[in-house]
Scaffold this motif. Sequence first.
Motif, PDB file in Angstrom:
ATOM      1  N   THR A  88      87.725  60.890  35.032  1.00 21.04           N
ATOM      2  CA  THR A  88      88.321  61.000  36.363  1.00 21.04           C
ATOM      3  C   THR A  88      87.248  61.179  37.430  1.00 21.04           C
ATOM      4  OG1 THR A  88      90.356  61.946  35.460  1.00 21.04           O
ATOM      5  CG2 THR A  88      89.921  62.325  37.795  1.00 21.04           C
ATOM      6  N   CYS A  89      86.208  61.929  37.120  1.00 24.57           N
ATOM      7  CA  CYS A  89      85.132  62.155  38.096  1.00 24.57           C
ATOM      8  C   CYS A  89      84.437  60.848  38.466  1.00 24.57           C
ATOM      9  CB  CYS A  89      84.120  63.159  37.561  1.00 24.57           C
ATOM     10  SG  CYS A  89      83.428  62.745  35.941  1.00 24.57           S
ATOM     11  N   SER A  90      84.295  59.940  37.495  1.00 29.54           N
ATOM     12  CA  SER A  90      83.649  58.658  37.788  1.00 29.54           C
ATOM     13  C   SER A  90      84.521  57.796  38.689  1.00 29.54           C
ATOM     14  CB  SER A  90      83.332  57.904  36.490  1.00 29.54           C
ATOM     15  OG  SER A  90      84.528  57.496  35.843  1.00 29.54           O
ATOM     16  N   LYS A  91      85.836  57.964  38.576  1.00 25.12           N
ATOM     17  CA  LYS A  91      86.757  57.163  39.384  1.00 25.12           C
ATOM     18  C   LYS A  91      86.780  57.621  40.840  1.00 25.12           C
ATOM     19  CE  LYS A  91      89.624  56.579  35.273  1.00 25.12           C
ATOM     20  NZ  LYS A  91      90.860  57.033  34.575  1.00 25.12           N
ATOM     21  N   VAL A  92      86.560  58.913  41.083  1.00 27.20           N
ATOM     22  CA  VAL A  92      86.612  59.408  42.462  1.00 27.20           C
ATOM     23  C   VAL A  92      85.264  59.313  43.166  1.00 27.20           C
ATOM     24  CG1 VAL A  92      88.479  60.997  41.892  1.00 27.20           C
ATOM     25  CG2 VAL A  92      86.123  61.820  41.851  1.00 27.20           C
ATOM     26  N   CYS A  93      84.199  59.066  42.415  1.00 24.97           N
ATOM     27  CA  CYS A  93      82.870  58.980  43.030  1.00 24.97           C
ATOM     28  C   CYS A  93      82.780  57.739  43.912  1.00 24.97           C
ATOM     29  CB  CYS A  93      81.783  58.937  41.962  1.00 24.97           C
ATOM     30  SG  CYS A  93      80.106  58.828  42.652  1.00 24.97           S
ATOM     31  N   ALA A  94      82.528  57.956  45.191  1.00 26.05           N
ATOM     32  CA  ALA A  94      82.493  56.855  46.156  1.00 26.05           C
ATOM     33  C   ALA A  94      81.139  56.158  46.198  1.00 26.05           C
ATOM     34  CB  ALA A  94      82.840  57.389  47.548  1.00 26.05           C
ATOM     35  N   PHE A  95      80.180  56.637  45.413  1.00 31.63           N
ATOM     36  CA  PHE A  95      78.825  56.112  45.507  1.00 31.63           C
ATOM     37  C   PHE A  95      78.321  55.501  44.196  1.00 31.63           C
ATOM     38  CE2 PHE A  95      79.534  59.594  48.438  1.00 31.63           C
ATOM     39  CZ  PHE A  95      79.201  59.006  49.648  1.00 31.63           C
ATOM     40  N   GLY A  96      79.213  55.372  43.222  1.00 38.21           N
ATOM     41  CA  GLY A  96      78.827  54.762  41.958  1.00 38.21           C
ATOM     42  C   GLY A  96      77.778  55.551  41.203  1.00 38.21           C
ATOM     43  N   ALA A  97      77.783  56.873  41.378  1.00 43.03           N
ATOM     44  CA  ALA A  97      76.750  57.711  40.775  1.00 43.03           C
ATOM     45  C   ALA A  97      77.143  58.240  39.397  1.00 43.03           C
ATOM     46  CB  ALA A  97      76.423  58.881  41.697  1.00 43.03           C
ATOM     47  N   ILE A  98      78.393  57.999  38.984  1.00 34.16           N
ATOM     48  CA  ILE A  98      78.856  58.526  37.699  1.00 34.16           C
ATOM     49  C   ILE A  98      79.335  57.390  36.805  1.00 34.16           C
ATOM     50  CG2 ILE A  98      80.393  60.168  36.555  1.00 34.16           C
ATOM     51  CD1 ILE A  98      80.676  61.660  39.145  1.00 34.16           C
ATOM     52  N   THR A  99      78.747  57.283  35.636  1.00 32.59           N
ATOM     53  CA  THR A  99      79.169  56.282  34.657  1.00 32.59           C
ATOM     54  C   THR A  99      79.886  56.987  33.509  1.00 32.59           C
ATOM     55  OG1 THR A  99      77.006  56.411  33.552  1.00 32.59           O
ATOM     56  CG2 THR A  99      77.316  54.686  35.200  1.00 32.59           C
TER      57      THR A  99
ATOM     58  N   LYS B 217      83.270  59.965  25.900  1.00 26.81           N
ATOM     59  CA  LYS B 217      81.998  60.633  26.162  1.00 26.81           C
ATOM     60  C   LYS B 217      82.025  61.390  27.486  1.00 26.81           C
ATOM     61  CE  LYS B 217      79.156  57.280  23.624  1.00 26.81           C
ATOM     62  NZ  LYS B 217      77.981  56.370  23.694  1.00 26.81           N
ATOM     63  N   VAL B 218      81.189  62.421  27.579  1.00 32.37           N
ATOM     64  CA  VAL B 218      81.033  63.137  28.841  1.00 32.37           C
ATOM     65  C   VAL B 218      80.381  62.187  29.844  1.00 32.37           C
ATOM     66  CG1 VAL B 218      79.915  65.071  30.004  1.00 32.37           C
ATOM     67  CG2 VAL B 218      80.803  65.357  27.682  1.00 32.37           C
ATOM     68  N   PRO B 219      80.931  62.035  31.040  1.00 33.53           N
ATOM     69  CA  PRO B 219      80.339  61.141  32.035  1.00 33.53           C
ATOM     70  C   PRO B 219      78.888  61.507  32.346  1.00 33.53           C
ATOM     71  CG  PRO B 219      82.548  61.750  32.688  1.00 33.53           C
ATOM     72  CD  PRO B 219      82.194  62.610  31.505  1.00 33.53           C
TER      73      PRO B 219
END
Length: 267
Positions: free
Chosen positions: A145-156, A161-163
Amino acid sequence: METLINGIVFLGGAGLLFGLGLSYVARKFATPLNPIEESLIKILPGANCGACGFPGCGAYAESLAVGQSEPGRCPVISPEVNKDISKILGKEIFETGRKTAVIFCGGGLNCKDKFSYDGIYDCAIASNYFGGEKECEWGCLAFGTCSKVCAFGAITWEKGKVPVIDIDKCTACGLCVKACPKKIIHLQKCQFNFHIMCSSRDKGARVRQICKPGCIGCGICVKICPKNDIMMENNLASMKYNVCDNCGFCEQKCPTKSIVKNKKFES
């Protein structure tokens, strides 16, 4: 048929007239932007992430222009842009140091499941079902979920797996922090390279059973830290992030390898 066509033409014409009228009124009675506010809007990122405490960059610029807010509240912009804002406002910006988000969990596939979850892949939704499928009640649910809300593409993120957070792309906007139902994502200064990637308060014996890289509360890192910058509380070792000099002794001695070195930030 003719009546239908006439009705369509009438409605279309009326809509056009209303639109032109509203456009005229908007231009006629529009309040001109404060020149300072206009200058600020041009250099603010336009991400509208809300990390500054305002609903968008426009609202933050307006507050800055009238002196109701202090500069330096936007974590997204670079130090250079901060300096430009300082010049426009004639105020000093106090640098707090570049920050990045850190997910304090190393579980993921390494942490046992207590049941098989077959619902919507969203951490907030999944956590409503007995706290999520992980045996560790503090562990990352690994639904990204954290990767989906990141507006800067900083989370894969990869399934299960843990992002992973890219420290170079992360702007410390805090959107992922707000989105995490487990509250295990925190913002830390990039100058600190070592993190204890565990949030469990379980006793060591329990951690050994359910999560291989979890902190077992052995206290070795606390004893070995030459700066006394690690503390033990509720069966969990944690960094104080005060005077750590990145010596790496804690990482070398950690028996479960729950202490991980983050890559160095390239400024």
